[in-house]
Write a protein that holds these residues in place. Structure first.
Motif, PDB file in Angstrom:
ATOM      1  N   PRO A  97       2.186  -5.032   7.994  1.00 44.95           N
ATOM      2  CA  PRO A  97       2.195  -3.657   8.506  1.00 44.95           C
ATOM      3  C   PRO A  97       2.297  -2.650   7.368  1.00 44.95           C
ATOM      4  O   PRO A  97       2.925  -2.922   6.343  1.00 44.95           O
ATOM      5  CB  PRO A  97       3.435  -3.621   9.409  1.00 44.95           C
ATOM      6  CG  PRO A  97       4.259  -4.796   9.021  1.00 44.95           C
ATOM      7  CD  PRO A  97       3.349  -5.812   8.431  1.00 44.95           C
ATOM      8  N   ILE A  98       1.700  -1.490   7.565  1.00 44.39           N
ATOM      9  CA  ILE A  98       1.656  -0.499   6.490  1.00 44.39           C
ATOM     10  C   ILE A  98       3.058  -0.012   6.129  1.00 44.39           C
ATOM     11  O   ILE A  98       3.320   0.374   4.981  1.00 44.39           O
ATOM     12  CB  ILE A  98       0.754   0.698   6.891  1.00 44.39           C
ATOM     13  CG1 ILE A  98       0.481   1.582   5.670  1.00 44.39           C
ATOM     14  CG2 ILE A  98       1.371   1.497   8.018  1.00 44.39           C
ATOM     15  CD1 ILE A  98      -0.596   2.611   5.890  1.00 44.39           C
ATOM     16  N   GLY A  99       3.971  -0.043   7.086  1.00 45.15           N
ATOM     17  CA  GLY A  99       5.340   0.371   6.819  1.00 45.15           C
ATOM     18  C   GLY A  99       6.220  -0.731   6.268  1.00 45.15           C
ATOM     19  O   GLY A  99       7.385  -0.500   5.969  1.00 45.15           O
ATOM     20  N   ALA A 268       8.998   3.461 -10.158  1.00 46.75           N
ATOM     21  CA  ALA A 268       8.772   4.840  -9.727  1.00 46.75           C
ATOM     22  C   ALA A 268       7.576   4.981  -8.794  1.00 46.75           C
ATOM     23  O   ALA A 268       7.501   5.939  -8.014  1.00 46.75           O
ATOM     24  CB  ALA A 268       8.559   5.726 -10.955  1.00 46.75           C
ATOM     25  N   ASN A 269       6.641   4.061  -8.857  1.00 51.30           N
ATOM     26  CA  ASN A 269       5.375   4.242  -8.152  1.00 51.30           C
ATOM     27  C   ASN A 269       5.478   4.371  -6.635  1.00 51.30           C
ATOM     28  O   ASN A 269       4.786   5.207  -6.042  1.00 51.30           O
ATOM     29  CB  ASN A 269       4.408   3.115  -8.521  1.00 51.30           C
ATOM     30  CG  ASN A 269       3.770   3.337  -9.880  1.00 51.30           C
ATOM     31  OD1 ASN A 269       4.044   4.341 -10.536  1.00 51.30           O
ATOM     32  ND2 ASN A 269       2.936   2.414 -10.306  1.00 51.30           N
ATOM     33  N   PRO A 270       6.287   3.556  -5.943  1.00 56.01           N
ATOM     34  CA  PRO A 270       6.324   3.704  -4.484  1.00 56.01           C
ATOM     35  C   PRO A 270       6.696   5.108  -4.021  1.00 56.01           C
ATOM     36  O   PRO A 270       6.062   5.661  -3.112  1.00 56.01           O
ATOM     37  CB  PRO A 270       7.382   2.667  -4.066  1.00 56.01           C
ATOM     38  CG  PRO A 270       7.323   1.625  -5.120  1.00 56.01           C
ATOM     39  CD  PRO A 270       7.073   2.379  -6.390  1.00 56.01           C
ATOM     40  N   GLU A 279       1.917   8.511   5.212  1.00 54.21           N
ATOM     41  CA  GLU A 279       1.976   7.312   6.042  1.00 54.21           C
ATOM     42  C   GLU A 279       2.602   6.119   5.319  1.00 54.21           C
ATOM     43  O   GLU A 279       2.986   5.131   5.949  1.00 54.21           O
ATOM     44  CB  GLU A 279       0.580   6.920   6.556  1.00 54.21           C
ATOM     45  CG  GLU A 279      -0.463   6.726   5.492  1.00 54.21           C
ATOM     46  CD  GLU A 279      -1.310   7.957   5.267  1.00 54.21           C
ATOM     47  OE1 GLU A 279      -2.506   7.807   4.951  1.00 54.21           O
ATOM     48  OE2 GLU A 279      -0.763   9.079   5.408  1.00 54.21           O
ATOM     49  N   LEU A 280       2.692   6.189   3.980  1.00 56.69           N
ATOM     50  CA  LEU A 280       3.332   5.120   3.217  1.00 56.69           C
ATOM     51  C   LEU A 280       4.832   5.367   3.019  1.00 56.69           C
ATOM     52  O   LEU A 280       5.531   4.501   2.490  1.00 56.69           O
ATOM     53  CB  LEU A 280       2.662   4.966   1.845  1.00 56.69           C
ATOM     54  CG  LEU A 280       1.209   4.493   1.839  1.00 56.69           C
ATOM     55  CD1 LEU A 280       0.681   4.431   0.408  1.00 56.69           C
ATOM     56  CD2 LEU A 280       1.072   3.134   2.510  1.00 56.69           C
ATOM     57  N   ALA A 281       5.325   6.520   3.440  1.00 58.94           N
ATOM     58  CA  ALA A 281       6.734   6.877   3.237  1.00 58.94           C
ATOM     59  C   ALA A 281       7.718   5.866   3.833  1.00 58.94           C
ATOM     60  O   ALA A 281       8.744   5.569   3.211  1.00 58.94           O
ATOM     61  CB  ALA A 281       7.002   8.276   3.792  1.00 58.94           C
ATOM     62  N   ALA A 287      10.290  -0.719  -0.821  1.00 55.10           N
ATOM     63  CA  ALA A 287       9.381  -1.120  -1.900  1.00 55.10           C
ATOM     64  C   ALA A 287      10.025  -0.845  -3.261  1.00 55.10           C
ATOM     65  O   ALA A 287       9.913  -1.658  -4.182  1.00 55.10           O
ATOM     66  CB  ALA A 287       8.053  -0.374  -1.777  1.00 55.10           C
ATOM     67  N   THR A 288      10.700   0.290  -3.395  1.00 57.63           N
ATOM     68  CA  THR A 288      11.373   0.622  -4.655  1.00 57.63           C
ATOM     69  C   THR A 288      12.443  -0.415  -4.982  1.00 57.63           C
ATOM     70  O   THR A 288      12.562  -0.874  -6.123  1.00 57.63           O
ATOM     71  CB  THR A 288      12.015   2.019  -4.566  1.00 57.63           C
ATOM     72  OG1 THR A 288      10.991   2.988  -4.303  1.00 57.63           O
ATOM     73  CG2 THR A 288      12.712   2.381  -5.859  1.00 57.63           C
TER      74      THR A 288
END
Length: 336
Positions: A97-99, A268-270, A279-281, A287-288
């Motif tokens: 899932p994207i989240g 730092a990238n995420p 939508e990636l929030a 992810a971090t």
């Protein structure tokens, strides 16, 4: 007190210790930035401004003057790692899932986390390892690896893998500070030296700001997942990198294995990318945390595995480890 030396004994300590302090601040005093305001709030919430200055200074340190061997080695490793990260991101975007995964051992895993963990090599770690186990030319290959720093490569991978879309001007905005620093650093050696001093200095500051975006409960939830992600990064990127180093770069695989790490800057990238793509929030915080753990795990395991491999090749060829890369060709040497 020797605080700096103590921190540096921890793999990636200059990034990870401030990040942990920031996470403690976020967990136990989430409103501290708003309460104090002004410059204190700037330190706590200023991830993007601090990173933009760091990215500019990083660009100033990159020199066009590099030998053909260095460019061949670094270009080979950078391209292969980016391609592998793209393939892994594409697979993750197809099945996750994207989240991000919400529960279980793979909690927090997402295309954003996998891309961020895999597409950037820890250049400092690579250079240190190759100075011990490789040739000077191989150690110098970290120069081009520095171009991976920042969100640009991750943005290309996520965009081409169908995870997110970015407007052209957003790509330009992401890389413009780096390009300006790169231009100035190559035009004037004094500016290169001047701005280059800021690269290491800024790491604890953006590490602390990044940590203030992480609740420690998220780290606890993704701890095992982060360890697993670090091992996956070494396996999934390490094997292709070793093959590329041997059959394209003319090495013996040592340089490829040394490049199979997660860069500290990747942490730092995420957050940066999530700020561009809302939508990636939902996946950004976990992810971090995952990428931070992966950075630590690969910083520990990669030097150990590289040393084992280099010594194995030394036994096979009967020459010192630092000379193996210069003598090994496309065909494996016969045991003596």
């Amino acid at each position: 007190m020797q605080i700096k030396k103590t921190i540096e004994r921890i793999p990636g300590g200059l990034m990870l210790v401030p990040l942990l302090l920031g996470a403690l601040c976020k967990t136990f005093a989430p409103g501290a930035g708003a309460y104090f305001g002004s410059f204190t709030n700037g330190l706590i919430s200023g991830t993007v401004p601090i990173l933009s200055v760091w990215f500019f200074c990083m660009g100033a340190t990159i020199s066009l003057r590099a030998t053909g061997t260095v460019l061949r080695k670094s270009g080979n490793l950078v391209i292969v790692k980016a391609l592998v990260a793209w393939g892994a991101t594409f697979v993750a975007a197809t099945f996750l899932p994207i989240g991000g995964v919400e529960a279980g051992l793979f909690a927090g895993f997402s295309a954003l986390a996998i891309c961020s963990a895999m597409d950037m090599t820890n250049g400092g770690l690579y250079a240190a390892v190759m100075q011990q186990y490789g040739s000077k030319e191989e150690a110098g290959a970290f120069v081009l690896m520095s171009i991976e720093s920042g969100p640009l490569v991750s943005m290309f991978i996520l965009g081409s893998a169908g995870v997110a879309s970015f407007e052209p001007h957003v790509f330009v905005g992401a890389v413009l500070p780096f390009l300006i620093g790169f231009a100035l650093g190559n035009i004037d050696p004094d500016l290169k030296e001047f701005f280059g001093k800021g690269v290491q200095t800024l790491i604890p500051f953006f590490g602390f700001a990044l940590g203030n975006g992480i609740d420690l409960h998220v780290i606890l939830q993704t701890g095992l997942g982060g360890i697993l992600l670090g091992v996956i990064v070494i396996i999934i990127t390490g094997v292709p990198l070793m093959l590329a180093d041997k059959f394209i770069g003319g090495g013996n695989g040592t340089a490829g294995l040394a490049a199979s790490s997660t860069a500290g800057a990747a942490v730092a990238n995420p957050m940066i990318i999530a700020a561009m793509v809302p939508e990636l929030a939902p996946a950004a915080a976990s992810a971090t945390a995952l990428v931070a753990t992966s950075c630590l795990i690969t910083a520990i395991l990669v030097p150990i595995l590289t040393g084992i491999w280099a010594n194995h090749m030394k036994k096979r060829t009967g020459v010192p480890a630092e000379e193996v890369a210069l003598t090994a060709g496309p065909t494996p040497a016969k045991p003596v």
